[in-house]
Design a protein around this motif. Sequence first.
Motif, PDB file in Angstrom:
ATOM      1  N   VAL A  23      -0.178  -1.029 -12.912  1.00  0.00           N
ATOM      2  CA  VAL A  23      -0.316  -0.876 -11.465  1.00  0.00           C
ATOM      3  C   VAL A  23       0.548  -1.924 -10.772  1.00  0.00           C
ATOM      4  O   VAL A  23       0.388  -3.123 -10.994  1.00  0.00           O
ATOM      5  N   GLN A  24       1.458  -1.473  -9.925  1.00  0.00           N
ATOM      6  CA  GLN A  24       2.425  -2.372  -9.296  1.00  0.00           C
ATOM      7  C   GLN A  24       2.261  -2.464  -7.784  1.00  0.00           C
ATOM      8  O   GLN A  24       3.102  -3.034  -7.087  1.00  0.00           O
ATOM      9  N   VAL A  25       1.181  -1.891  -7.257  1.00  0.00           N
ATOM     10  CA  VAL A  25       0.892  -2.005  -5.829  1.00  0.00           C
ATOM     11  C   VAL A  25      -0.539  -2.508  -5.671  1.00  0.00           C
ATOM     12  O   VAL A  25      -1.344  -2.447  -6.604  1.00  0.00           O
ATOM     13  N   ASP A  26      -0.850  -3.020  -4.486  1.00  0.00           N
ATOM     14  CA  ASP A  26      -2.198  -3.529  -4.240  1.00  0.00           C
ATOM     15  C   ASP A  26      -3.190  -2.415  -3.953  1.00  0.00           C
ATOM     16  O   ASP A  26      -4.334  -2.465  -4.388  1.00  0.00           O
ATOM     17  N   LYS A  27      -2.736  -1.412  -3.199  1.00  0.00           N
ATOM     18  CA  LYS A  27      -3.634  -0.331  -2.825  1.00  0.00           C
ATOM     19  C   LYS A  27      -2.903   1.003  -2.809  1.00  0.00           C
ATOM     20  O   LYS A  27      -1.688   1.055  -2.619  1.00  0.00           O
ATOM     21  N   VAL A  28      -3.680   2.059  -2.993  1.00  0.00           N
ATOM     22  CA  VAL A  28      -3.218   3.423  -2.756  1.00  0.00           C
ATOM     23  C   VAL A  28      -4.212   4.064  -1.807  1.00  0.00           C
ATOM     24  O   VAL A  28      -5.428   3.986  -2.011  1.00  0.00           O
TER      25      VAL A  28
ATOM     26  N   THR B 100       0.842  -1.193   0.000  1.00  0.00           N
ATOM     27  CA  THR B 100       0.000   0.000   0.000  1.00  0.00           C
ATOM     28  C   THR B 100       0.876   1.241   0.000  1.00  0.00           C
ATOM     29  O   THR B 100       1.810   1.342   0.788  1.00  0.00           O
ATOM     30  N   ILE B 101       0.573   2.175  -0.888  1.00  0.00           N
ATOM     31  CA  ILE B 101       1.204   3.494  -0.860  1.00  0.00           C
ATOM     32  C   ILE B 101       0.227   4.454  -0.199  1.00  0.00           C
ATOM     33  O   ILE B 101      -0.906   4.610  -0.652  1.00  0.00           O
ATOM     34  N   THR B 102       0.664   5.057   0.887  1.00  0.00           N
ATOM     35  CA  THR B 102      -0.167   6.022   1.612  1.00  0.00           C
ATOM     36  C   THR B 102       0.355   7.420   1.323  1.00  0.00           C
ATOM     37  O   THR B 102       1.531   7.709   1.535  1.00  0.00           O
TER      38      THR B 102
ATOM     39  N   ALA C 100     -16.409   1.350   0.588  1.00  0.00           N
ATOM     40  CA  ALA C 100     -16.626   1.047   2.006  1.00  0.00           C
ATOM     41  C   ALA C 100     -15.608   1.748   2.901  1.00  0.00           C
ATOM     42  O   ALA C 100     -15.865   1.948   4.098  1.00  0.00           O
ATOM     43  N   GLN C 101     -14.462   2.116   2.352  1.00  0.00           N
ATOM     44  CA  GLN C 101     -13.422   2.765   3.156  1.00  0.00           C
ATOM     45  C   GLN C 101     -13.315   4.271   2.903  1.00  0.00           C
ATOM     46  O   GLN C 101     -12.400   4.923   3.387  1.00  0.00           O
ATOM     47  N   TYR C 102     -14.258   4.811   2.134  1.00  0.00           N
ATOM     48  CA  TYR C 102     -14.244   6.238   1.816  1.00  0.00           C
ATOM     49  C   TYR C 102     -14.817   7.048   2.963  1.00  0.00           C
ATOM     50  O   TYR C 102     -15.928   6.796   3.438  1.00  0.00           O
ATOM     51  N   LYS C 103     -14.044   8.018   3.439  1.00  0.00           N
ATOM     52  CA  LYS C 103     -14.480   8.964   4.458  1.00  0.00           C
ATOM     53  C   LYS C 103     -14.252  10.361   3.888  1.00  0.00           C
ATOM     54  O   LYS C 103     -13.109  10.850   3.874  1.00  0.00           O
ATOM     55  N   PRO C 104     -15.291  11.001   3.338  1.00  0.00           N
ATOM     56  CA  PRO C 104     -15.114  12.298   2.671  1.00  0.00           C
ATOM     57  C   PRO C 104     -14.331  13.293   3.520  1.00  0.00           C
ATOM     58  O   PRO C 104     -14.631  13.507   4.697  1.00  0.00           O
ATOM     59  N   GLY C 105     -13.302  13.862   2.914  1.00  0.00           N
ATOM     60  CA  GLY C 105     -12.472  14.827   3.610  1.00  0.00           C
ATOM     61  C   GLY C 105     -11.441  14.222   4.529  1.00  0.00           C
ATOM     62  O   GLY C 105     -10.619  14.945   5.098  1.00  0.00           O
ATOM     63  N   VAL C 106     -11.444  12.892   4.665  1.00  0.00           N
ATOM     64  CA  VAL C 106     -10.523  12.226   5.584  1.00  0.00           C
ATOM     65  C   VAL C 106      -9.681  11.167   4.882  1.00  0.00           C
ATOM     66  O   VAL C 106      -8.455  11.166   5.001  1.00  0.00           O
ATOM     67  N   GLN C 107     -10.322  10.286   4.109  1.00  0.00           N
ATOM     68  CA  GLN C 107      -9.601   9.156   3.524  1.00  0.00           C
ATOM     69  C   GLN C 107     -10.289   8.674   2.254  1.00  0.00           C
ATOM     70  O   GLN C 107     -11.520   8.651   2.172  1.00  0.00           O
ATOM     71  N   ALA C 108      -9.486   8.302   1.267  1.00  0.00           N
ATOM     72  CA  ALA C 108      -9.976   7.639   0.060  1.00  0.00           C
ATOM     73  C   ALA C 108      -9.017   6.494  -0.252  1.00  0.00           C
ATOM     74  O   ALA C 108      -7.796   6.670  -0.202  1.00  0.00           O
ATOM     75  N   VAL C 109      -9.567   5.332  -0.565  1.00  0.00           N
ATOM     76  CA  VAL C 109      -8.757   4.137  -0.793  1.00  0.00           C
ATOM     77  C   VAL C 109      -9.051   3.581  -2.182  1.00  0.00           C
ATOM     78  O   VAL C 109     -10.213   3.501  -2.603  1.00  0.00           O
ATOM     79  N   PHE C 110      -7.989   3.200  -2.878  1.00  0.00           N
ATOM     80  CA  PHE C 110      -8.095   2.633  -4.212  1.00  0.00           C
ATOM     81  C   PHE C 110      -7.350   1.300  -4.234  1.00  0.00           C
ATOM     82  O   PHE C 110      -6.256   1.183  -3.678  1.00  0.00           O
ATOM     83  N   GLU C 111      -7.921   0.308  -4.896  1.00  0.00           N
ATOM     84  CA  GLU C 111      -7.253  -0.974  -5.030  1.00  0.00           C
ATOM     85  C   GLU C 111      -6.981  -1.268  -6.500  1.00  0.00           C
ATOM     86  O   GLU C 111      -7.666  -0.755  -7.393  1.00  0.00           O
ATOM     87  N   LYS C 112      -6.004  -2.081  -6.741  1.00  0.00           N
ATOM     88  CA  LYS C 112      -5.621  -2.435  -8.110  1.00  0.00           C
ATOM     89  C   LYS C 112      -6.790  -3.074  -8.838  1.00  0.00           C
ATOM     90  O   LYS C 112      -7.457  -3.963  -8.318  1.00  0.00           O
ATOM     91  N   ASN C 113      -7.055  -2.609 -10.043  1.00  0.00           N
ATOM     92  CA  ASN C 113      -8.063  -3.216 -10.907  1.00  0.00           C
ATOM     93  C   ASN C 113      -7.404  -4.356 -11.678  1.00  0.00           C
ATOM     94  O   ASN C 113      -6.699  -4.132 -12.663  1.00  0.00           O
TER      95      ASN C 113
END
Length: 532
Positions: free
Chosen positions: A234-239, A37-39, A202-215
Motif C-alpha cells: 500500500v503506497q497511499v494513506d487513504k482510498v 488519498t485516491i478518490t 466513522a466515515q462510512y455512509k452507505p450508498g454514498v461514501q466508503a473510506v479505507f486507510e492503510k493498514n
Amino acid sequence: MNLRSLLDNSPTFKKAIACTSVAMTLSVPFSSFAETTITAVLEAPLRSLDPVISTAYIVRDYGYMVYDTLLAEDKNGKPQPQMVEGWKVENSGKTYVFTLREGLKFHDGKPVTSKDVYQSLKRWSQLDKMGQVLASVTDDIQIINDKTFAIKLKVATDMPLRALAKPSSVTPFIMPEKIAATPVTQPITSAIGSGPFRFVDAQYKPGVQAVFEKNKDYIPRNEPPSGLAGGKVVQVDKVKWVAMPDSMTAINALKNGEIDMIEQVSIDLLPLLEGDNNLQLMPSDLRGCQTIMRFNFTLPPFDKKLVRQAAMTAISQESVMKAQIGNSAYYRICGAVFGCGSKIASDIGSEGYFKGNTAKAKELLAKSGYNGETIVILHPTDVQVGQVVPVIAQQLRNAGFKVRTDAVDWQTQQTRRASKRPVAEGGWNIFTTYSSLPDSANPISFVPIATNGDQAWFGWPNYPDIEAIRKAYSMAPNEKALQEYAKQLQAKVMDEGIIAPLGEYKIVSAMRKSVHGFMNTSVPVFWNMSKQ
C-alpha cells in the motif's frame, strides 16, 4: 497552528528562502506532511459489508480491501500462497496441509490463527457453490496448531487449491473466528479483517461514501505482484470510494481533478475523455464481462430444444455487441460459454449459432412445433445490457417468432425473473444479463450453467447429465482433465441452449496521470497504487 503555518509566518524562514546565495535543505519535505488519498468512483455504491452473503461485485471489491485470502491466482490463473506460507500434499493427494505465514494480524491487533481459518471456511462453504462442492468431498478440516491446519478429503483432487484461490464471487476471505461464526442468515456488520487496508467505519455512509486507510501492520509478501497474488504494498494513506450515479457528473469531476479515478467508464462516453492530456484510459479484458441470454425452460415455447436452437441461430453476436458497446476495439465475439480467452475456452457446439442466420432459424423453427406463442422478453431500460433487447427481439421476429418486450427497470427484472408464473400472469420467456469473466470461467461457481431443476438459476433447466459433468470437473485431478470436462460441458450447454453467450466486452478505467500502478487484474485492487 500546524508546522506549515509556523514556517510560512516565520521571519527567519522567509529571509532564508529569499536569499538565493544560500542553499537550504529541509530534512523533511512539505509533501511528507500531506496525506495521500485516491478518490475513486466504482461501478456501484457500497451498501453492504458482508462479502459472503452478497454476490454484488462492489462487496467483493470491498472484501479485497479489508480481508485477505489463503491463496490467490497469479496472472496465469495458477494458485499461489497468500496468507499461507505454503502447503504439503499427503496421503496420495487426499490431504492438504497448510501453514500460515508469520506476522498475520487482524485490524484489532489479534493474530490470525487456524481457528479463524476454520470458521471462515465453514461460513463461506455454506453459500458458495464451489465451497459447497469442496465441503461435500471433505472429511475434516483439522486444526493442528495455531498456524497449521489440514484439509482431509474423501478423494484425491486439487480442488482445495482451486477453491481457496477463486478470485470472485464468492471469495473465501478470512475473518476473525467470532465474526465468521455469524449465521449466514444474518449479515455481518463488522469490518475487521487482516487485509492491506482498514475500513474507516466513522466515515462510512452507505450508498454514498466508503473510506479505507492503510493498514500499517500489514506485512506484504516479499514477492512482486502477479495477478491477485504476490506482494500487496500500500503506497497511499487513504482510498475513498464516492458514489456519483450520474455518469456525466463523474466525468466532469475526473476532468476537473475532483476525483482521481472512474473504475468503469461507459464506452459511449470515452470520446469525452480521449485526448485529455491529464487523463489515461486503461481497458481490461481480465475485468471484462460477458453478455448472456437466458431462456425459461419451464414455459412454452422454450421448453423445446429445437425452439431454443432456432433462437440462437437467429441471433447475431456482432449485432448485439454493436448495440451494446459500439466500438469494436472494446468487444469480441465467440461461442465460448466460459469466456473467449479463458484457460478452458472452447467453441465446440456453437458453430451454427449467433451469426444471424435467419433462413436456417426459420427452418429449425418450422420443425420445432412452435405454435406461434408470444415470446416475452424482459427489457431493462436503465442499464447498458438492456440495449441488446430490441436487437434480439427484431432478429427473432425475422425468424418467425412472435415477440413482445416488456420495459422494466433493472430491479424489477431482478425480481420478475424469479417468477415461474405463466406469461399471461406476469411470467417471462427470455431475459438478458451479464457476468464477470472471472466468474464465467469457473464451471462450478458459474451458476447460469447449473441444470438441477428447481434448484437451478432462473429458467430452471433440468439436465442431470450436465450436472454429472460439472461434478466430474470439480474432482478433476489435473489441468488436462479440467480442459477435457470443460469441452464436454461446452458441447452440452450449447446443444441444450442452457445459456446463449452473446459476446464479451472490456471494462475501461479512466484516471488522472498523477495516479500510477493500477494493475490489470480480474478484480479492481488499490494496493501497489501511488499518487504524485
